[in-house]
Write an enzyme that holds these catalytic residues in place. Structure first.
Site, mmCIF file in Angstrom:
data_model
loop_
_atom_site.group_PDB
_atom_site.id
_atom_site.type_symbol
_atom_site.label_atom_id
_atom_site.label_comp_id
_atom_site.label_asym_id
_atom_site.label_seq_id
_atom_site.Cartn_x
_atom_site.Cartn_y
_atom_site.Cartn_z
ATOM 1 N N PRO A 16 -19.276 26.491 -102.568
ATOM 2 C CA PRO A 16 -19.668 26.665 -100.944
ATOM 3 C C PRO A 16 -19.579 26.076 -99.672
ATOM 4 C CG PRO A 16 -21.348 25.958 -102.707
ATOM 5 C CD PRO A 16 -20.662 25.860 -103.258
ATOM 6 N N ASP A 39 -7.662 29.267 -99.167
ATOM 7 C CA ASP A 39 -8.022 29.594 -98.333
ATOM 8 C C ASP A 39 -8.855 29.133 -97.290
ATOM 9 O OD1 ASP A 39 -9.572 32.607 -100.292
ATOM 10 O OD2 ASP A 39 -7.573 31.685 -99.599
ATOM 11 N N LYS A 61 -7.593 33.826 -95.103
ATOM 12 C CA LYS A 61 -7.570 35.219 -94.564
ATOM 13 C C LYS A 61 -9.110 35.307 -94.149
ATOM 14 C CE LYS A 61 -8.314 36.349 -99.038
ATOM 15 N NZ LYS A 61 -7.403 37.279 -99.911
ATOM 16 N N GLY A 92 -12.746 29.585 -101.978
ATOM 17 C CA GLY A 92 -13.924 29.252 -102.344
ATOM 18 C C GLY A 92 -15.180 30.104 -102.692
ATOM 19 N N GLY A 93 -16.180 29.435 -102.985
ATOM 20 C CA GLY A 93 -16.901 29.669 -104.040
ATOM 21 C C GLY A 93 -16.809 29.667 -105.945
ATOM 22 N N ASP A 94 -16.839 31.739 -106.279
ATOM 23 C CA ASP A 94 -15.944 31.583 -107.715
ATOM 24 C C ASP A 94 -15.572 32.312 -107.574
ATOM 25 O OD1 ASP A 94 -17.333 31.251 -110.154
ATOM 26 O OD2 ASP A 94 -16.340 33.496 -109.734
ATOM 27 N N THR A 122 -20.932 29.976 -106.817
ATOM 28 C CA THR A 122 -20.507 31.111 -105.686
ATOM 29 C C THR A 122 -21.523 30.632 -105.055
ATOM 30 O OG1 THR A 122 -21.162 33.071 -105.509
ATOM 31 C CG2 THR A 122 -22.057 32.331 -107.083
ATOM 32 N N MET A 175 -20.267 38.996 -96.773
ATOM 33 C CA MET A 175 -18.927 39.743 -95.972
ATOM 34 C C MET A 175 -19.033 40.822 -94.768
ATOM 35 S SD MET A 175 -15.719 39.871 -98.139
ATOM 36 C CE MET A 175 -16.125 39.933 -99.821
HETATM 37 N N1 SAH Z 1 -15.720 33.296 -103.706
HETATM 38 C C1 SAH Z 1 -16.695 33.325 -102.690
HETATM 39 C C2 SAH Z 1 -17.284 34.228 -101.568
HETATM 40 C C3 SAH Z 1 -15.882 35.090 -101.259
HETATM 41 S S1 SAH Z 1 -16.067 36.612 -100.107
HETATM 42 C C4 SAH Z 1 -17.839 32.904 -103.421
HETATM 43 O O1 SAH Z 1 -18.167 33.287 -104.270
HETATM 44 O O2 SAH Z 1 -18.830 32.663 -102.697
HETATM 45 C C5 SAH Z 1 -16.995 35.396 -98.374
HETATM 46 C C6 SAH Z 1 -17.832 35.463 -98.325
HETATM 47 O O3 SAH Z 1 -18.429 34.661 -99.050
HETATM 48 C C7 SAH Z 1 -18.148 34.838 -97.014
HETATM 49 O O4 SAH Z 1 -18.263 36.674 -96.194
HETATM 50 C C8 SAH Z 1 -19.864 35.401 -97.081
HETATM 51 O O5 SAH Z 1 -20.415 36.239 -97.181
HETATM 52 C C9 SAH Z 1 -19.688 34.468 -98.325
HETATM 53 N N2 SAH Z 1 -19.639 32.640 -98.344
HETATM 54 C C10 SAH Z 1 -18.570 31.534 -98.353
HETATM 55 N N3 SAH Z 1 -18.644 31.018 -97.889
HETATM 56 C C11 SAH Z 1 -20.029 30.506 -97.073
HETATM 57 C C12 SAH Z 1 -21.382 29.697 -97.481
HETATM 58 N N4 SAH Z 1 -20.383 28.474 -97.166
HETATM 59 N N5 SAH Z 1 -22.312 29.588 -96.454
HETATM 60 C C13 SAH Z 1 -22.533 31.568 -96.188
HETATM 61 N N6 SAH Z 1 -21.781 31.841 -96.386
HETATM 62 C C14 SAH Z 1 -20.814 31.959 -97.803
#
Ligand code: SAH
Length: 496
Positions: A16, A39, A61, A92-94, A122, A175
């Site tokens: 994150p 990204d 994006k 970002g995230g997973d 995530t 999102m």
């Molecule tokens: N694959 C990512 C999510 C991608 S969709 C994951 O697993 O985290 C993108 C959405 O993830 C954003 O619109 C938001 O809702 C959330 N997100 C990603 N990074 C974030 C963060 N640092 N803090 C809060 N929400 C986050």
């Protein structure tokens, strides 16, 4: 082309944002990549781990606005895999949770491209945790659900609200800032309690994270009132009522503080780490770089005392000694002075325990405190092993003492060019040496630096900074730990 010669694509989750939430596997992958395709959600701290020389492709994006279409991103991965050995697709995230990782893999599979997948933490769980919200708790729910707030190709999603309300679990909407009315009205219309606790976490796990706690009926208004922007999580569920008690992150002493690190790149990581651990946001802006002077032939045999004033000096001297096939034993009859405990630490790494460390980090203290020890007479001589163009003050004090000395340069400091900074966003500037002050002055419009708050190591550094118009503070000891303590103290971060 044989299979072995073809590249491998690593689909990697970056977590994150907090650099320390990157997995070891992800770190290994990004450090050995030939190309990194990334990204907008990958944090700067993580991007900074990628070695210079790696090729970067930004396919960043925004929701509903796709600078690089998804189909093209997948094609880029296939193309790059034809050219190089290791392509990292960093997300970002997973990578699979609303990350379109699946879509990218399908094109790799159909093109016969070899791949690996490295899961990431995530944001749906990581950002909630840093907001003090445990996504499940036996007293409050027995399930957790991740839901996207956008439909395919940017359309409004088609959420089955009655089904969600019936589940009675924790709901995490991603999102979803743009569809907050649709979501909150949908849940209310489906019969959810208007007082249901809700939490919003924006930029979760980053120093500038923001959190809003609300109830379902006030959620949409609170999101607007606080100008919440993407990336943010909307969490709906009784677990949000624990958020105050479980919030450790926003209570860190330097939370939200932007701290400029001006040290050379090679040295900056430790200070940056300490800032991060205290919740601050280190901004790496190396204004100087140090280079060993070579060849060197310091006249060690002519002196009884060797004085090192910085850790780079120690490294330059000992690396040269080792290159010449010698080690610390060749200095067994010398008295060694180290200015600063970090200088002494680095000496230890080369097998030398300093005989004398002055109580303060300046030439005057060093010479007079050393003179008082009575270990040597002035004519025994001091060999100063330090930077080219070192401080005059030390020399003046040596002259006053009547000592025999040689000021022998073993490294030099160069300024690094930079684009100018938005100084208004910086809360603290850190200066660990005089050359960091001069380096920053050389890169910025001096008028924009006037009155900015700076924390300095050493009286001389402070003097130069304050003469240059900074509002200065000096750390108690000549260490970055002490420097950070002082920032925390001055930020009102200590409980005492
Ligand atoms: N694959 C990512 C999510 C991608 S969709 C994951 O697993 O985290 C993108 C959405 O993830 C954003 O619109 C938001 O809702 C959330 N997100 C990603 N990074 C974030 C963060 N640092 N803090 C809060 N929400 C986050």
């Amino acid at each position: 082309m044989s299979k072995k010669e073809k590249g491998v694509v690593y689909l990697v989750g970056a977590g994150p944002g907090d650099k320390d939430l990157l997995t070891l596997a992800a770190e290994k992958a990004i450090k050995s990549a030939d190309v990194v395709v990334y990204d907008r959600l990958v944090s700067d701290d993580i991007m900074a781990l990628i070695p210079a020389g790696t090729k970067f492709i930004n396919v960043g994006k925004n929701v509903g606005d796709h600078p690089v279409p998804q189909e093209r991103i997948s094609e880029i991965l296939v193309e790059e895999a034809q050219k190089v050995q290791k392509v990292v697709r960093l997300k970002g995230g997973d990578p699979f949770l609303f990350g379109r990782g699946g879509e990218e893999l399908q094109l790799l599979v159909s093109n016969g491209v070899d791949f690996r997948v490295i899961p990431g933490i995530t944001s749906s769980i990581g950002a909630a945790t840093y907001g003090g919200i445990p996504v499940t708790h036996r007293d409050y729910c027995s399930s957790v659900h991740m839901i996207t707030g956008v439909g395919k190709r940017g359309t409004e999603p088609n959420i089955n609200f009655p089904a969600l309300v019936k589940l009675d679990g924790t709901l995490i909407f991603m999102m979803s800032v743009g569809s907050i009315d649709y979501i909150s009205n949908g849940l209310l219309d489906a019969g959810m309690d208007p007082n249901m606790p809700c939490g919003v976490v924006e930029n979760g796990t980053r120093s500038y994270q923001r959190k809003v706690i609300s109830t379902l009926e006030n959620l949409a208004n609170d999101v607007r009132k606080n100008y919440i922007k993407s990336p943010a999580l909307i969490i709906v569920g009784r677990v949000c009522s624990l958020s105050e008690d479980f919030d450790w992150f926003s209570k860190l002493p330097l939370i939200g503080k932007n701290i400029l690190v001006t040290q050379p790149k090679s040295k900056a990581s430790r200070l940056a780490e300490l800032i991060r651990d205290a919740g601050g946001n280190p901004i790496l802006y190396p204004v100087i770089e140090t280079k060993y002077i070579r060849p060197i032939n310091p006249p060690v045999d002519e002196f009884k005392v060797l004085a090192f004033t910085s850790s780079v000096g120690v490294e330059s001297f000992f690396e040269d000694l080792l290159d010449k096939g010698k080690d610390a034993r060749s200095l067994s009859d010398k008295i060694i002075i180290a200015v600063g405990s970090q200088t002494a630490e680095v000496l230890k790494k080369y097998g030398v325990i300093a005989d004398f460390i002055p109580s303060k980090f300046d030439g005057q203290t060093m010479i007079w405190e050393f003179a008082e020890t009575g270990k040597v007479e002035p004519e025994d001589g001091i060999l100063l092993l330090r930077a080219e163009k070192g401080s005059e003050e030390t020399i003046e004090e040596l002259e006053k003492w009547g000592a025999r000395y040689i000021d022998y340069p073993i490294y030099r400091t160069n300024f690094v060019d930079h684009e100018s900074l938005d100084m208004d966003s910086i809360d603290w500037i850190t200066f660990t040496s005089k050359s960091c002050v001069s380096g920053l002055l050389s890169t910025q419009d001096k008028n924009k630096l006037k009155g900015r708050t700076a924390i300095c190591i050493g009286r001389q550094t402070e003097k130069l900074a304050s003469d240059s118009g900074f509002k200065t503070y000096v750390s108690e000891e000549a260490t970055i730990v002490s420097m950070l303590d002082r920032i925390i103290e001055l930020s009102g971060g200590h409980d005492e």
